[in-house]
Design a protein around this motif. Sequence first.
Motif, PDB file in Angstrom:
ATOM      1  N   SER A  77     -13.851  37.208  29.328  1.00 31.04           N
ATOM      2  CA  SER A  77     -14.777  36.866  28.253  1.00 31.04           C
ATOM      3  C   SER A  77     -13.990  36.521  26.996  1.00 31.04           C
ATOM      4  O   SER A  77     -12.855  36.963  26.807  1.00 31.04           O
ATOM      5  CB  SER A  77     -15.734  38.029  27.972  1.00 31.04           C
ATOM      6  OG  SER A  77     -15.057  39.062  27.280  1.00 31.04           O
ATOM      7  N   VAL A  78     -14.586  35.713  26.142  1.00 30.77           N
ATOM      8  CA  VAL A  78     -13.932  35.293  24.911  1.00 30.77           C
ATOM      9  C   VAL A  78     -13.551  36.499  24.059  1.00 30.77           C
ATOM     10  O   VAL A  78     -12.440  36.582  23.529  1.00 30.77           O
ATOM     11  CB  VAL A  78     -14.838  34.318  24.125  1.00 30.77           C
ATOM     12  CG1 VAL A  78     -14.245  33.980  22.771  1.00 30.77           C
ATOM     13  CG2 VAL A  78     -15.079  33.061  24.936  1.00 30.77           C
ATOM     14  N   GLN A  79     -14.446  37.457  23.944  1.00 31.20           N
ATOM     15  CA  GLN A  79     -14.183  38.652  23.132  1.00 31.20           C
ATOM     16  C   GLN A  79     -13.031  39.464  23.703  1.00 31.20           C
ATOM     17  O   GLN A  79     -12.131  39.879  22.984  1.00 31.20           O
ATOM     18  CB  GLN A  79     -15.446  39.519  23.034  1.00 31.20           C
ATOM     19  CG  GLN A  79     -15.269  40.781  22.213  1.00 31.20           C
ATOM     20  CD  GLN A  79     -14.987  40.497  20.741  1.00 31.20           C
ATOM     21  OE1 GLN A  79     -15.473  39.518  20.189  1.00 31.20           O
ATOM     22  NE2 GLN A  79     -14.201  41.348  20.106  1.00 31.20           N
ATOM     23  N   ALA A  80     -13.043  39.698  25.014  1.00 31.36           N
ATOM     24  CA  ALA A  80     -11.980  40.482  25.645  1.00 31.36           C
ATOM     25  C   ALA A  80     -10.640  39.766  25.509  1.00 31.36           C
ATOM     26  O   ALA A  80      -9.619  40.393  25.191  1.00 31.36           O
ATOM     27  CB  ALA A  80     -12.300  40.736  27.117  1.00 31.36           C
ATOM     28  N   ASP A  81     -10.633  38.459  25.708  1.00 26.13           N
ATOM     29  CA  ASP A  81      -9.398  37.693  25.586  1.00 26.13           C
ATOM     30  C   ASP A  81      -8.859  37.768  24.161  1.00 26.13           C
ATOM     31  O   ASP A  81      -7.651  37.908  23.960  1.00 26.13           O
ATOM     32  CB  ASP A  81      -9.618  36.237  26.000  1.00 26.13           C
ATOM     33  CG  ASP A  81      -8.318  35.458  26.019  1.00 26.13           C
ATOM     34  OD1 ASP A  81      -7.410  35.826  26.786  1.00 26.13           O
ATOM     35  OD2 ASP A  81      -8.202  34.484  25.240  1.00 26.13           O
ATOM     36  N   ALA A  82      -9.740  37.693  23.186  1.00 28.50           N
ATOM     37  CA  ALA A  82      -9.318  37.783  21.782  1.00 28.50           C
ATOM     38  C   ALA A  82      -8.714  39.153  21.481  1.00 28.50           C
ATOM     39  O   ALA A  82      -7.685  39.248  20.789  1.00 28.50           O
ATOM     40  CB  ALA A  82     -10.496  37.510  20.856  1.00 28.50           C
ATOM     41  N   GLU A  83      -9.322  40.211  21.996  1.00 31.50           N
ATOM     42  CA  GLU A  83      -8.813  41.561  21.767  1.00 31.50           C
ATOM     43  C   GLU A  83      -7.445  41.753  22.422  1.00 31.50           C
ATOM     44  O   GLU A  83      -6.537  42.346  21.828  1.00 31.50           O
ATOM     45  CB  GLU A  83      -9.799  42.597  22.299  1.00 31.50           C
ATOM     46  CG  GLU A  83     -11.078  42.675  21.482  1.00 31.50           C
ATOM     47  CD  GLU A  83     -12.145  43.564  22.108  1.00 31.50           C
ATOM     48  OE1 GLU A  83     -11.855  44.221  23.135  1.00 31.50           O
ATOM     49  OE2 GLU A  83     -13.255  43.585  21.571  1.00 31.50           O
ATOM     50  N   ILE A  84      -7.287  41.235  23.633  1.00 29.43           N
ATOM     51  CA  ILE A  84      -6.016  41.353  24.344  1.00 29.43           C
ATOM     52  C   ILE A  84      -4.942  40.541  23.620  1.00 29.43           C
ATOM     53  O   ILE A  84      -3.829  41.023  23.404  1.00 29.43           O
ATOM     54  CB  ILE A  84      -6.169  40.911  25.815  1.00 29.43           C
ATOM     55  CG1 ILE A  84      -7.097  41.882  26.559  1.00 29.43           C
ATOM     56  CG2 ILE A  84      -4.807  40.831  26.505  1.00 29.43           C
ATOM     57  CD1 ILE A  84      -7.568  41.384  27.909  1.00 29.43           C
ATOM     58  N   THR A  85      -5.288  39.327  23.215  1.00 34.82           N
ATOM     59  CA  THR A  85      -4.340  38.474  22.492  1.00 34.82           C
ATOM     60  C   THR A  85      -3.895  39.130  21.195  1.00 34.82           C
ATOM     61  O   THR A  85      -2.698  39.140  20.869  1.00 34.82           O
ATOM     62  CB  THR A  85      -4.961  37.093  22.203  1.00 34.82           C
ATOM     63  OG1 THR A  85      -5.297  36.477  23.453  1.00 34.82           O
ATOM     64  CG2 THR A  85      -4.011  36.199  21.422  1.00 34.82           C
ATOM     65  N   THR A  86      -4.829  39.697  20.457  1.00 33.51           N
ATOM     66  CA  THR A  86      -4.504  40.376  19.200  1.00 33.51           C
ATOM     67  C   THR A  86      -3.583  41.559  19.441  1.00 33.51           C
ATOM     68  O   THR A  86      -2.577  41.732  18.737  1.00 33.51           O
ATOM     69  CB  THR A  86      -5.792  40.836  18.487  1.00 33.51           C
ATOM     70  OG1 THR A  86      -6.589  39.676  18.200  1.00 33.51           O
ATOM     71  CG2 THR A  86      -5.489  41.585  17.214  1.00 33.51           C
ATOM     72  N   ALA A  87      -3.899  42.391  20.430  1.00 33.21           N
ATOM     73  CA  ALA A  87      -3.089  43.580  20.719  1.00 33.21           C
ATOM     74  C   ALA A  87      -1.681  43.188  21.174  1.00 33.21           C
ATOM     75  O   ALA A  87      -0.696  43.796  20.751  1.00 33.21           O
ATOM     76  CB  ALA A  87      -3.768  44.446  21.778  1.00 33.21           C
ATOM     77  N   VAL A  88      -1.581  42.173  22.008  1.00 31.54           N
ATOM     78  CA  VAL A  88      -0.273  41.749  22.513  1.00 31.54           C
ATOM     79  C   VAL A  88       0.553  41.115  21.396  1.00 31.54           C
ATOM     80  O   VAL A  88       1.753  41.397  21.262  1.00 31.54           O
ATOM     81  CB  VAL A  88      -0.430  40.794  23.718  1.00 31.54           C
ATOM     82  CG1 VAL A  88       0.890  40.126  24.076  1.00 31.54           C
ATOM     83  CG2 VAL A  88      -0.980  41.555  24.920  1.00 31.54           C
TER      84      VAL A  88
END
Length: 92
Positions: free
Chosen positions: A64-75
């Motif tokens: 999902s867009v939200q999950a991908d954004a959260e993972i990208t931010t954390a990484v």
Amino acid sequence: MQELHNVMEDCVEQKLNSILPMMEQYCSCEKCRVDMEAYALNRLPAKYVHSDRGVVFQKFDSLSVQADAEITTAVTKAIETIGKNPNHSAED
């Protein structure tokens, strides 16, 4: 008995593999990579599964867009934080 697996580990590893090569100013040795993964995983919710069906479902959910954004931010934050403060000396 099947083993538990945190599919978030797979997502973080894939994201790290795609972002880190573009951030050449930061160390990408194995020790730093593991520290980066741990840093990101400690800031993301775990997604445990115990079956192949669960893995597929959770990986689909993580797209999902939200999950991908959260993972990208954390990484990205992990790369910057660990990259600026590597947990090894130049002799390692």
